[in-house]
Design a protein around this motif. Sequence first.
Motif, PDB file in Angstrom:
ATOM      1  N   ALA A 142       0.832  -1.209   0.000  1.00 22.99           N
ATOM      2  CA  ALA A 142       0.000   0.000   0.000  1.00 22.99           C
ATOM      3  C   ALA A 142       0.864   1.256   0.000  1.00 22.99           C
ATOM      4  O   ALA A 142       0.585   2.220  -0.731  1.00 22.99           O
ATOM      5  CB  ALA A 142      -0.931  -0.005   1.210  1.00 22.99           C
ATOM      6  N   ALA A 143       1.931   1.251   0.791  1.00 25.11           N
ATOM      7  CA  ALA A 143       2.803   2.422   0.853  1.00 25.11           C
ATOM      8  C   ALA A 143       3.536   2.649  -0.464  1.00 25.11           C
ATOM      9  O   ALA A 143       3.724   3.795  -0.893  1.00 25.11           O
ATOM     10  CB  ALA A 143       3.810   2.266   1.996  1.00 25.11           C
ATOM     11  N   GLN A 185       1.133   4.292  -2.893  1.00 28.82           N
ATOM     12  CA  GLN A 185       0.981   5.706  -2.570  1.00 28.82           C
ATOM     13  C   GLN A 185       2.211   6.504  -3.002  1.00 28.82           C
ATOM     14  O   GLN A 185       2.099   7.630  -3.486  1.00 28.82           O
ATOM     15  CB  GLN A 185       0.750   5.894  -1.073  1.00 28.82           C
ATOM     16  CG  GLN A 185      -0.602   5.425  -0.608  1.00 28.82           C
ATOM     17  CD  GLN A 185      -0.750   5.536   0.906  1.00 28.82           C
ATOM     18  OE1 GLN A 185       0.201   5.807   1.615  1.00 28.82           O
ATOM     19  NE2 GLN A 185      -1.977   5.317   1.379  1.00 28.82           N
ATOM     20  N   ALA A 207       2.111   7.209  -6.718  1.00 26.53           N
ATOM     21  CA  ALA A 207       1.190   8.318  -7.010  1.00 26.53           C
ATOM     22  C   ALA A 207       1.817   9.661  -6.627  1.00 26.53           C
ATOM     23  O   ALA A 207       1.733  10.643  -7.382  1.00 26.53           O
ATOM     24  CB  ALA A 207      -0.126   8.117  -6.268  1.00 26.53           C
ATOM     25  N   ALA A 208       2.489   9.716  -5.471  1.00 30.88           N
ATOM     26  CA  ALA A 208       3.131  10.959  -5.039  1.00 30.88           C
ATOM     27  C   ALA A 208       4.287  11.335  -5.968  1.00 30.88           C
ATOM     28  O   ALA A 208       4.528  12.525  -6.227  1.00 30.88           O
ATOM     29  CB  ALA A 208       3.638  10.818  -3.605  1.00 30.88           C
TER      30      ALA A 208
END
Length: 121
Positions: free
Chosen positions: A92-93, A96, A99-100
């Motif tokens: 999950a990290a 993310q 995306a960042a």
Amino acid sequence: MTAPSRPPLKSITPTPNGQQHADQTPARTAVGEPKGVAEGVPIAVRPAPHPGDGRRPVAWLLHIVAPPSWGITPSARSWCTCGYERQAIGRAAVLQLIAAHGEHRTACPLLDPTSEGRTAA
């Protein structure tokens, strides 16, 4: 039973006692140009500075380690020449972080010369 003693492999030079001065060579007087330089030839030649057009290389790097086994945790690292640096561990990290990283590529302070982040960097 005792092992036979081994002879020393290196000879160690004893350290001299007291202060010792370095050899003093007489100072030579410099007259004229250094040897090997022709008259009128500059010693160091530098290229003329090129005017910049305002462009600057920007590097965005995203390194993802995702082993093929589902039992091993993936990790990722994102960094940029502006100083942006993030790390993530876990599925999950990492998603993310990806995306960042994409958002940072569009909003990097090095891309917009009027932003205040460029002057700080």
